[in-house]
Design an enzyme around this catalytic site. Structure first.
Site, PDB file in Angstrom:
ATOM      1  NE  ARG A  24       4.200  -3.109   1.835  1.00 24.92           N
ATOM      2  CZ  ARG A  24       3.051  -2.960   1.198  1.00 24.92           C
ATOM      3  NH1 ARG A  24       2.948  -2.179   0.144  1.00 24.92           N
ATOM      4  NH2 ARG A  24       1.964  -3.588   1.629  1.00 24.92           N
ATOM      5  CG  HIS A  53       0.080  -7.760  -0.403  1.00 25.66           C
ATOM      6  ND1 HIS A  53       0.901  -6.655  -0.432  1.00 25.66           N
ATOM      7  CD2 HIS A  53      -0.783  -7.595  -1.443  1.00 25.66           C
ATOM      8  CE1 HIS A  53       0.554  -5.871  -1.446  1.00 25.66           C
ATOM      9  NE2 HIS A  53      -0.468  -6.427  -2.083  1.00 25.66           N
ATOM     10  CD  GLU A  69      -3.859  -1.539  -1.443  1.00 23.86           C
ATOM     11  OE1 GLU A  69      -4.465  -2.403  -2.106  1.00 23.86           O
ATOM     12  OE2 GLU A  69      -3.191  -0.644  -1.961  1.00 23.86           O
ATOM     13  CG  ASN A 128      -0.408   0.896  -0.336  1.00 24.24           C
ATOM     14  OD1 ASN A 128       0.633   1.228   0.246  1.00 24.24           O
ATOM     15  ND2 ASN A 128      -0.846  -0.351  -0.350  1.00 24.24           N
ATOM     16  CE1 TYR A 172       0.097   1.619  -7.682  1.00 23.88           C
ATOM     17  CE2 TYR A 172      -1.208   1.403  -5.675  1.00 23.88           C
ATOM     18  CZ  TYR A 172      -0.145   0.997  -6.461  1.00 23.88           C
ATOM     19  OH  TYR A 172       0.682   0.010  -6.037  1.00 23.88           O
ATOM     20  CD  GLU A 180       0.995  -1.512  -2.809  1.00 19.62           C
ATOM     21  OE1 GLU A 180       0.222  -1.278  -3.760  1.00 19.62           O
ATOM     22  OE2 GLU A 180       0.863  -2.477  -2.051  1.00 19.62           O
TER      23      GLU A 180
HETATM   24  C1  FCB Z   1      -2.435  -2.320  -4.897  1.00 22.51           C
HETATM   25  C2  FCB Z   1      -1.988  -3.673  -4.383  1.00 22.51           C
HETATM   26  C3  FCB Z   1      -0.788  -4.218  -5.110  1.00 22.51           C
HETATM   27  C4  FCB Z   1      -0.880  -3.978  -6.605  1.00 22.51           C
HETATM   28  C5  FCB Z   1      -1.165  -2.528  -6.875  1.00 22.51           C
HETATM   29  C6  FCB Z   1      -1.210  -2.174  -8.338  1.00 22.51           C
HETATM   30  O1  FCB Z   1      -3.771  -2.093  -4.557  1.00 22.51           O
HETATM   31  O2  FCB Z   1      -1.680  -3.587  -3.017  1.00 22.51           O
HETATM   32  O3  FCB Z   1      -0.677  -5.577  -4.791  1.00 22.51           O
HETATM   33  O4  FCB Z   1      -1.838  -4.792  -7.134  1.00 22.51           O
HETATM   34  O5  FCB Z   1      -2.377  -2.158  -6.280  1.00 22.51           O
END
Ligand code: FCB
Length: 469
Positions: A87, A131, A176, A302, A304, A355
């Site tokens: 990607r 992006h 995002e 995405n 985290y 992500e």
């Molecule tokens: C996301 C972004 C990516 C990177 C990660 C850690 O929010 O899409 O570009 O910065 O975080």
């Protein structure tokens, strides 16, 4: 190349479907460098990173990973890792230096070559159109606050699909929208650095409209185009059962999650939050909601971390939890819960995790290796919980690690490393980290070894699903 991660002949393994899409992700501004090469126009990130005090250590993306000049060897590295998909994002100002009008063919040529190289290596391209690196010329007419920009975006999408659509089938319109609106236009910590909540809400709406228009543009040229959007989804959990904490967690998720998912999958904004915004709510034109809520081929998630919320609306640190270098709690089970929750709440198309990854402080050993155990466990545990969610009935088709290689982490510059490949930013030397070797073996084996308890957990998740049906 040393490959110090070989899988033992384990009796048990977490296995994924044979056609699961194993990928890694990057974004143009974070890796390409070559910020003025071959007729490229300035982007808002070029402008922002060149301003004093915006980026840690005064870093910029002028060179970054120099991927623009090293594309072929980077694709060779992806092939060596065994990636099935990659990607990447296209830099809009490389294609339209002025934002719209005349096309810069040299810019297009770079992505043409990249797509060809990927296909030669049997790697499926997943292309993100936006992006975050808006052409600076469009910022000068108001950026995403100006509705005209949504039409320029559709025109840009049309040019891209005309040139790449014969070889690319998977498209992500926007990465995002929440981050663009909130960090770009509300807190101002990201480009273009504006601090205005009302404007940020209009921007969020325009980004969704732009997504809708680009979806149409992509499909009108290519009926087999698979179109999705990548949402930043950070679920919330209350700090305690106290109703005030519960309410804080609920309303934060409503503003950050539902505000972006409801329009797409329900064709309206959450009424409670709309009322709360009052005069700050965005201007919406009559056809907007149907444009925004066109059927999608996939949802990009995405993920985290989660946020644990106090009644004051503060994010709390959880004693005993592990945290990454970003200060983000490591919560793989919250990914599983998120996948289940959104699948219950919305009628979703298939999901790709577009992500997921972690920043940790990496050191190369004297032998030049990178033993990033923390990242390896982060990835393994998130894959495991993704797999359990699949067993519980969530349709996840693929997983993209953030990131292929260490890169320019926006306002943090080069101080945060997310790669499964280490980059020495002085020499541009790439070194596959232990997590990279491990991931490579996961791809080759369709999964990874585990213990009996984990297998039992997965089996239990499966029986849950049977009962629910
Ligand atoms: C996301 C972004 C990516 C990177 C990660 C850690 O929010 O899409 O570009 O910065 O975080």
């Amino acid at each position: 190349m040393p490959n110090n991660v070989s899988f033992p002949n384990s009796q048990y393994s977490v296995t994924f479907p044979r056609n699961f899409v194993w990928g890694a992700a990057t974004a143009a501004y974070q890796i390409e460098g070559a910020w003025l090469a071959d007729g490229k126009g300035e982007s808002i990130w070029d402008r922002f990173s060149h301003m004093d005090g915006t980026i840690a250590n005064g870093d910029t993306g002028d060179v970054a990973c120099d991927h623009y000049n090293r594309m072929e060897s980077d694709v060779a590295l992806m092939k060596e890792l065994g990636l099935k998909a990659y990607r990447f994002s296209i830099s809009w100002p490389r294609i339209f230096p002025e934002g719209f009008g005349s096309v810069n063919l040299a810019g297009l040529d770079f992505y043409n070559r990249l797509v060809d190289k990927l296909l030669e290596a049997n790697i499926q391209p997943f292309v993100t159109l936006y992006h975050w690196d808006l052409p600076q010329k469009l910022q000068e007419i108001g950026g995403w606050t100006n509705r005209e920009v949504t039409s320029h975006f559709a025109d840009y999408a049309a040019v891209i699909t005309k040139h790449l659509g014969d070889r690319v089938s998977n498209w992500i319109t926007i990465n995002e929208p929440w981050v663009v609106a909130n960090y770009g236009y509300k807190s101002g910590e990201m480009a273009p650095g504006i601090k205005d909540e009302k404007l940020s809400l209009q921007v969020a709406h325009h980004l969704l409209v732009a997504h809708g228009k680009a979806t149409q543009a992509l499909r009108s040229d290519n009926s087999s185009a698979q179109v999705g959007i990548s949402h930043f989804l950070r679920p919330t959990a209350p700090a305690s059962r106290d109703p005030r904490d519960v309410e804080a967690a609920r309303s934060t998720w409503s503003r950050d999650g539902r505000w972006f998912l409801d329009p797409i999958f329900k064709a309206y904004y959450p009424p409670d939050i709309w009322n709360e915004y009052g005069t700050r709510a965005p201007r919406v034109k009559p056809r907007d909601m149907s444009l925004i809520s066109q059927n999608l081929d996939f949802l990009g998630v995405n993920y985290y971390t989660r946020n644990v919320m106090s009644r004051e609306g503060q994010v709390l640190k959880v004693p005993g939890s592990k945290y990454t270098e970003m200060g983000w709690e490591v919560t793989p089970d919250a990914l599983q819960k998120l996948l289940l929750d959104i699948s219950k709440e919305y009628k979703l198309p298939p999901i790709y995790i577009t992500e997921n990854g972690a920043a940790f402080e990496d050191q190369l050993t004297e032998a030049g290796e990178c033993e990033d155990e923390d990242r390896l466990s982060y990835i393994r545990d998130h894959l495991l919980h993704t797999r359990i969610a699949m067993e519980q009935g969530v349709d996840v088709r693929g997983y993209f690690l953030w990131s292929l290689m260490d890169n320019f982490e926006w306002a943090y510059g080069f101080s945060k490393r997310f790669g499964i490949v280490h980059v020495d930013f002085k020499t541009q030397k790439r070194t596959i980290k232990k997590s990279g070797h491990w991931y490579s073996n996961v791809i080759r084996n369709f999964g990874f070894p585990t213990e009996k308890q984990v297998m039992d957990k997965i089996a239990m998740a499966g029986s849950d699903r049977t009962e629910r049906k």
